[in-house]
Write a protein that holds these residues in place. Structure first.
Motif, short mmCIF file in Angstrom:
data_model
loop_
_atom_site.label_atom_id
_atom_site.label_comp_id
_atom_site.label_asym_id
_atom_site.label_seq_id
_atom_site.Cartn_x
_atom_site.Cartn_y
_atom_site.Cartn_z
N GLY A 125 -3.38 -7.14 -13.67
CA GLY A 125 -3.83 -6.05 -12.83
C GLY A 125 -3.78 -6.32 -11.35
N PHE A 126 -3.04 -7.34 -10.89
CA PHE A 126 -3.01 -7.67 -9.46
C PHE A 126 -2.35 -6.53 -8.66
CE2 PHE A 126 1.10 -9.20 -10.95
CZ PHE A 126 1.96 -8.82 -9.94
N SER A 127 -2.67 -6.48 -7.36
CA SER A 127 -2.12 -5.43 -6.51
C SER A 127 -1.94 -5.95 -5.08
CB SER A 127 -3.05 -4.21 -6.50
OG SER A 127 -2.53 -3.17 -5.70
N PHE A 128 -0.79 -5.64 -4.46
CA PHE A 128 -0.50 -6.07 -3.10
C PHE A 128 -1.01 -5.06 -2.08
CE2 PHE A 128 2.28 -9.04 -5.15
CZ PHE A 128 2.29 -10.13 -4.29
N ARG A 129 -1.58 -5.58 -1.00
CA ARG A 129 -2.09 -4.74 0.08
C ARG A 129 -0.92 -4.13 0.85
NH1 ARG A 129 -3.44 -5.98 5.61
NH2 ARG A 129 -5.18 -4.70 6.39
N PRO A 130 -0.95 -2.82 1.12
CA PRO A 130 0.13 -2.20 1.90
C PRO A 130 0.25 -2.83 3.29
CG PRO A 130 -1.26 -0.54 0.86
CD PRO A 130 -1.95 -1.85 0.68
N GLY A 131 1.45 -2.84 3.81
CA GLY A 131 1.67 -3.42 5.13
C GLY A 131 2.67 -4.55 5.08
N ASN A 132 2.69 -5.38 6.11
CA ASN A 132 3.70 -6.43 6.19
C ASN A 132 3.16 -7.81 5.83
OD1 ASN A 132 2.08 -6.93 8.35
ND2 ASN A 132 3.64 -6.56 9.92
N ASP A 133 1.97 -7.88 5.26
CA ASP A 133 1.41 -9.17 4.87
C ASP A 133 1.54 -9.39 3.36
OD1 ASP A 133 -1.32 -8.61 7.14
OD2 ASP A 133 0.52 -9.74 7.48
N LEU A 134 1.67 -10.64 2.96
CA LEU A 134 1.70 -10.97 1.53
C LEU A 134 0.27 -11.21 1.05
CD1 LEU A 134 4.81 -13.32 1.31
CD2 LEU A 134 4.61 -10.98 0.49
N PRO A 182 -3.71 3.47 0.74
CA PRO A 182 -2.59 3.35 1.69
C PRO A 182 -2.98 2.75 3.03
CG PRO A 182 -2.51 5.48 0.58
CD PRO A 182 -3.79 4.82 0.16
N SER A 183 -4.24 2.89 3.45
CA SER A 183 -4.68 2.32 4.72
C SER A 183 -4.77 0.80 4.67
CB SER A 183 -6.05 2.89 5.10
OG SER A 183 -7.05 2.43 4.19
N GLY A 184 -4.87 0.23 3.47
CA GLY A 184 -5.01 -1.21 3.32
C GLY A 184 -6.44 -1.71 3.51
N GLY A 185 -7.38 -0.80 3.78
CA GLY A 185 -8.75 -1.22 4.03
C GLY A 185 -9.67 -1.09 2.84
N SER A 186 -9.14 -0.69 1.70
CA SER A 186 -9.95 -0.55 0.49
C SER A 186 -9.04 -0.53 -0.72
CB SER A 186 -10.79 0.74 0.55
OG SER A 186 -9.94 1.88 0.59
N PHE A 187 -9.64 -0.67 -1.89
CA PHE A 187 -8.88 -0.56 -3.13
C PHE A 187 -9.76 -0.01 -4.22
CE2 PHE A 187 -10.48 -4.94 -2.95
CZ PHE A 187 -11.11 -5.07 -4.18
N ALA A 188 -9.15 0.44 -5.30
CA ALA A 188 -9.88 0.98 -6.45
C ALA A 188 -9.64 0.11 -7.66
CB ALA A 188 -9.44 2.41 -6.74
N GLY A 189 -10.63 0.06 -8.53
CA GLY A 189 -10.53 -0.66 -9.79
C GLY A 189 -11.36 0.04 -10.84
N VAL A 190 -11.53 -0.62 -11.97
CA VAL A 190 -12.27 -0.06 -13.09
C VAL A 190 -13.59 -0.81 -13.23
CG1 VAL A 190 -12.25 0.32 -15.59
CG2 VAL A 190 -10.16 0.64 -14.26
N SER A 191 -14.66 -0.09 -13.50
CA SER A 191 -15.97 -0.71 -13.66
C SER A 191 -16.01 -1.58 -14.91
CB SER A 191 -17.04 0.38 -13.76
OG SER A 191 -18.29 -0.17 -14.16
N THR A 192 -16.55 -2.80 -14.77
CA THR A 192 -16.72 -3.65 -15.94
C THR A 192 -17.93 -3.23 -16.76
OG1 THR A 192 -18.03 -5.23 -14.64
CG2 THR A 192 -15.66 -5.63 -14.82
#
Length: 379
Positions: A125-134, A182-192
């Motif tokens: 479930g990994f996800s890359f942050r939008p933008g030019n950073d790895l 898309p802003s790179g300042g937040s992300f969504a996931g699923v509640s455990t």
């Protein structure tokens, strides 16, 4: 033999009242009506299996091999298409078996050079942050740190692969799948705590904070997440058979559709770069949903293909579908399954694939650890 007729993919009655469908010409009305037909209605026209005419060719570019010849899984291009990443089983799993722990491998697209790193715990479930950073967010469950018989605890770690360092390590009741805003300042996931709930998490260099929990939209586990390109809504798919679009500001459902596939969850899920199309693949059933006009086109791959294929990836613009074949791979149009081109891979079976964000390249991974990047040429 099948136990009975397949259920319909979509019924007009299941679309949320908030879905706005403009007046359409008669031709388009016929297209919508066809998606509402029952399984036992006589066909309007028998399309038959489409002939294969090559209109797309694939030119080999850089390649790489995973140490230990480990199977390549979960291939993806990074947001700027500068690198490709994959999950691979740890060497101990290959040699003696055991828990399927995985490492992340990263290669440069330009020359296939491998980027090294250490200490990452990753899941599918990994996800890359939008933008030019790895920068990548990796959810997992930690065990054994406190001793005794403690239950696994959810944790999020965020890594900077370019600088080879961990930015954040924090216990948070959030698990995969993850999707960056898309802003790179937040992300969504699923509640455990309740896998039917979606959790929106803000991100800073110091810590993570839960901003919003979306409750009551799905009745079973959420399995796919993606933000719309404008960042105003989140698109989700779940084991309850629904794909939903939810506004972040109000929490209200903007659109929804019910899928009637025998497969309980979407294995491939893509929101187009324009935000107008959502593609979900449930086993061999492809559902192409236009959010701008409400039209739904669905088909089974066995009906439209000359050669059997197993779906692996949809392009970011939702135009193309890549399938593994017994000879290698091929690419077809998502909307109707029309063949575009194929390529024979003789070294090993293809296990993973991805399209670049700019639509100019694709990458495949194989069971014996090969990664091959191709340039896409339309003829």
């Amino acid at each position: 033999m099948s136990d009975g007729p397949p259920p319909p993919f979509w019924s007009g009655a299941s679309v949320d009242d908030t879905l706005s469908v403009p007046d359409l010409p008669d031709a388009d009305r016929g297209s919508i009506a066809s998606s509402q037909r029952r399984w036992d209605d006589p066909p309007e026209e028998d399309p038959g299996v489409q002939e294969n005419f090559t209109t797309m060719v694939f030119i080999k570019g850089t390649s790489a091999r995973q140490p230990g010849d480990a199977e390549i899984l979960n291939l993806t291009f990074t947001p700027t298409d500068s690198h490709v990443t994959a999950l691979v089983p740890k060497l101990v799993n290959i040699q003696v078996g055991g828990p399927q722990e995985r490492n992340m491998s990263v290669w440069q697209v330009s020359d296939g050079a491998r980027v090294t790193h250490a200490g990452m715990k990753v899941s599918s479930g990994f996800s890359f942050r939008p933008g030019n950073d790895l920068i990548v967010a990796c959810p997992y469950f930690r065990t054994g740190e406190g001793g005794g018989n403690q239950s696994p605890a959810p944790r999020i770690e965020i890594f900077d692969l370019r600088k080879k360092n961990r930015i954040i390590k924090q216990d948070l009741a959030v698990r995969a799948p993850l999707a960056w805003h898309p802003s790179g300042g937040s992300f969504a996931g699923v509640s455990t705590k309740d896998p039917t709930r979606i959790v929106w998490v803000t991100y800073t260099r110091e810590f993570l904070r839960i901003k919003l929990v979306i409750v009551g939209k799905h009745e079973d586990e959420v399995t796919q997440l993606a933000f719309t390109p404008d960042g105003r809504a989140i698109v989700s798919a779940a084991r309850d058979g629904y794909v939903r679009v939810t506004a972040l500001e109000t929490g209200k459902t903007l659109h929804r559709i019910e899928i009637g596939s025998r497969i309980p969850c979407a294995r491939i899920f893509q929101v187009s770069t324009t935000g107008k199309t959502v593609v979900s693949i449930w086993g061999r059933d492809v559902v192409h949903w236009r959010l701008d006009n409400g039209r739904v086109n669905n088909y089974n791959l066995n009906v439209v293909r000359q050669e059997e294929g197993w779906p692996l990836a949809v392009s970011p613009d939702c135009r193309y579908l890549l399938c593994r074949t017994e000879e290698g791979f091929d690419v077809s149009d998502v909307e109707n399954g029309r063949f575009r081109g194929g390529f024979a891979v003789t070294s090993s079976i293809v296990t993973s694939a991805a399209f670049s964000h700019d639509g100019k390249k694709l990458v495949i991974g194989t069971y014996n650890g090969m990664v091959q990047i191709f340039d896409i040429v339309t003829v």
